[in-house]
Design a protein around this motif. Structure first.
Motif, PDB file in Angstrom:
ATOM      1  N   GLU A  62      -3.160 -11.115  -1.621  1.00 44.56           N
ATOM      2  CA  GLU A  62      -3.769 -10.666  -2.871  1.00 44.56           C
ATOM      3  C   GLU A  62      -3.715  -9.144  -2.975  1.00 44.56           C
ATOM      4  O   GLU A  62      -3.384  -8.589  -4.027  1.00 44.56           O
ATOM      5  N   LEU A  63      -4.026  -8.451  -1.865  1.00 44.39           N
ATOM      6  CA  LEU A  63      -3.962  -6.992  -1.857  1.00 44.39           C
ATOM      7  C   LEU A  63      -2.533  -6.510  -2.117  1.00 44.39           C
ATOM      8  O   LEU A  63      -2.301  -5.572  -2.890  1.00 44.39           O
ATOM      9  N   ASP A  64      -1.570  -7.161  -1.485  1.00 47.19           N
ATOM     10  CA  ASP A  64      -0.166  -6.775  -1.676  1.00 47.19           C
ATOM     11  C   ASP A  64       0.256  -6.929  -3.136  1.00 47.19           C
ATOM     12  O   ASP A  64       0.925  -6.059  -3.705  1.00 47.19           O
ATOM     13  N   ARG A  65      -0.148  -8.019  -3.766  1.00 45.92           N
ATOM     14  CA  ARG A  65       0.237  -8.249  -5.156  1.00 45.92           C
ATOM     15  C   ARG A  65      -0.416  -7.247  -6.102  1.00 45.92           C
ATOM     16  O   ARG A  65       0.212  -6.759  -7.037  1.00 45.92           O
ATOM     17  N   TYR A  66      -1.678  -6.953  -5.852  1.00 40.73           N
ATOM     18  CA  TYR A  66      -2.351  -5.965  -6.689  1.00 40.73           C
ATOM     19  C   TYR A  66      -1.651  -4.607  -6.600  1.00 40.73           C
ATOM     20  O   TYR A  66      -1.478  -3.914  -7.596  1.00 40.73           O
ATOM     21  N   GLN A  67      -1.240  -4.222  -5.402  1.00 38.87           N
ATOM     22  CA  GLN A  67      -0.656  -2.904  -5.204  1.00 38.87           C
ATOM     23  C   GLN A  67       0.753  -2.794  -5.777  1.00 38.87           C
ATOM     24  O   GLN A  67       1.277  -1.684  -5.938  1.00 38.87           O
TER      25      GLN A  67
END
Length: 474
Positions: free
Chosen positions: A79-84
């Protein structure tokens, strides 16, 4: 393929069987460093490599491609990777935080929580026109998935054109009238169309009401009549929601274009021009007697399927805001948090904006533009409506520019950096004036408009009924 998700499935399975990177590497003939890059999403494995890894780990390749994360921690990392990787975060010009196992759990949870709130606030800011924007975005992506080509509507147009035996060249007004008659309609030109309409169909009496005047060349009235007929040809019913309304608009526009520029004749014309390495929107436009924008959109419909050329199309206002955009060539369009591109500002270096700076706008403007996704060649023509200036752009990747007139241009611009100021001088300028300027913004009327009510969005039903009542007795 979500490369990081696949990598996390690999890592989870490797650890479940108790192997180190070195042990797995020895079994499949790959270096531990290469496997580490796979697991951390920094390199995409080939299908043959995935097959070897899955076999060694006792899995099917499909097990490595499932959309669910193997555990809750991994789900948060993904989720963090996609947001970034989304434009919303890129606009902040902040460094990315690698979502690795070394990242403490409380830090990971805090970062994901901040991103969720950032997205929530961004979504809240666009809540008023959200339904229309999301529906339009889904429609654009659907069209891209089909390479902007809809063969079922090409066939429907060809069937109707066969009624008047039209094959190539400009479609005559007289033939449009004959096509309408074949469908049971007569074309009536009036001076008092309801302000919120472009045409009105009287289904009871078999009439299509159109405005009395047309834009130069006659394309306007022919297109309006064909769009109205398209509702009958394509079997449209009253739209149930905004998404269906927009879908119908796209379909009738496509159908009208396929009538004005028949597929068989258009493809023959374009292929001959490509063979000469002289593709040009202006020639395509003149051959069929349509507007520059219509020709550009039609090229977009046909270029990928019939010429093997992925393309992009832009209509941009003179302030740089996108009014309409389609692409299947990877052009990095600016987008808001919902994925919508309408209203977003294109980079000042793009040909769609640079063309407004020219003194002589009578001819097409050609330019190569370096973007984060590679170099693109573009052909841009500016125009003027009753209320604003705009530009129409068609472009392709650098490798495909050789087929177009203007590919020998020396014009080149760099659009690889955008957003916040990069130079020290620009940063100092912003720091000095932040909080000390108060411009009076030009407010576009649609910004505050709620979703239009009525059977057909934006149309006053009673005004239409009064209009039909007056003309039905004439």
């Amino acid at each position: 393929m979500d490369v990081l998700l696949v990598g996390r499935h690999l890592r989870a399975r490797r650890r479940a069987v108790g192997w180190t990177l070195e042990e797995l590497g020895a079994k499949v003939g790959m270096a531990p460093s290469q496997l580490s890059m796979f697991e951390n999403g920094r390199r995409e494995p080939r299908l043959s490599q995935l097959d070897a890894l899955a076999d060694a780990l006792g899995l099917a390749v499909a097990d490595l491609l499932v959309p669910d994360a193997p555990d809750a921690r991994t789900a948060m990392e993904l989720e963090l990777d996609r947001y970034q990787r989304q434009p919303l975060y890129a606009e902040l010009h902040l460094p990315t935080v690698p979502p690795t196992r070394a990242l403490p759990q409380p830090v990971l949870e805090s970062l994901v929580g901040l991103h969720r709130e950032l997205r929530r606030r961004a979504e809240q800011a666009i809540a008023t026109p959200e339904e229309a924007r999301r529906a339009n975005t889904e429609l654009r992506l659907w069209l891209r998935s089909r390479d902007n080509h809809l063969p079922e509507f090409e066939q429907a147009a060809a069937d109707l054109l066969a009624v008047v035996d039209h094959r190539t060249g400009a479609l005559k007004h007289h033939d449009v009238g004959r096509m309408a008659k074949h469908l049971g309609f007569s074309l009536i030109h009036v001076n008092d169309l309801p302000h919120s309409t472009r045409s009105v169909i009287d289904l009871e009496n078999g009439r299509i009401y159109l405005p009395p005047a047309s834009i130069p060349g006659g394309h306007g009235l022919r297109a309006l009549a064909l769009q109205a007929m398209a509702h009958r040809v394509l079997g449209h019913t009253e739209p149930r929601d905004y998404a269906e309304f927009l879908r119908q608009r796209l379909e009738i526009n496509y159908f009208a274009a396929a009538c004005l520029m028949p597929q068989e004749a258009s493809v023959a014309f374009l292929r001959a021009a490509k063979d000469r390495r002289d593709l040009a929107i202006e020639d395509f436009r003149d051959a069929f007697g349509v507007t520059h924008e219509a020709a550009a959109l039609r090229l977009m419909n046909l270029a990928t399927v019939h010429l093997g050329l992925p393309v992009h199309f832009l209509r941009v206002r003179d302030d740089g805001a996108i009014q309409k955009a389609y692409e299947n060539d990877g052009l990095p369009l600016p987008a808001d948090v919902s994925g919508s591109v309408e209203g977003q500002l294109v980079h000042p270096a793009w040909a769609a904006r640079a063309a407004f700076e020219r003194t002589n706008r009578t001819t097409e403007f050609y330019q190569f533009t370096d973007t984060p996704a590679g170099t693109y060649w573009c052909s841009t023509q500016t125009g003027t409506s009753a209320t604003e200036e705009f530009s129409i752009t068609v472009g392709v990747r650098f490798a495909d520019s050789k087929w177009f007139r203007g590919a020998d241009t020396a014009g080149r611009a760099d659009a690889r950096v955008s957003g916040a100021p990069r130079s020290a001088e620009e940063a100092a300028l912003v720091e000095h004036w932040r909080g000390k300027a108060w411009p009076s913004a030009r407010l576009h009327a649609h910004v505050l408009a709620p979703l239009p009510a009525g059977t057909f969005p934006g149309v006053d039903d009673e005004e239409v009924y009064r209009f039909l009542e007056v003309h039905a007795s004439r």
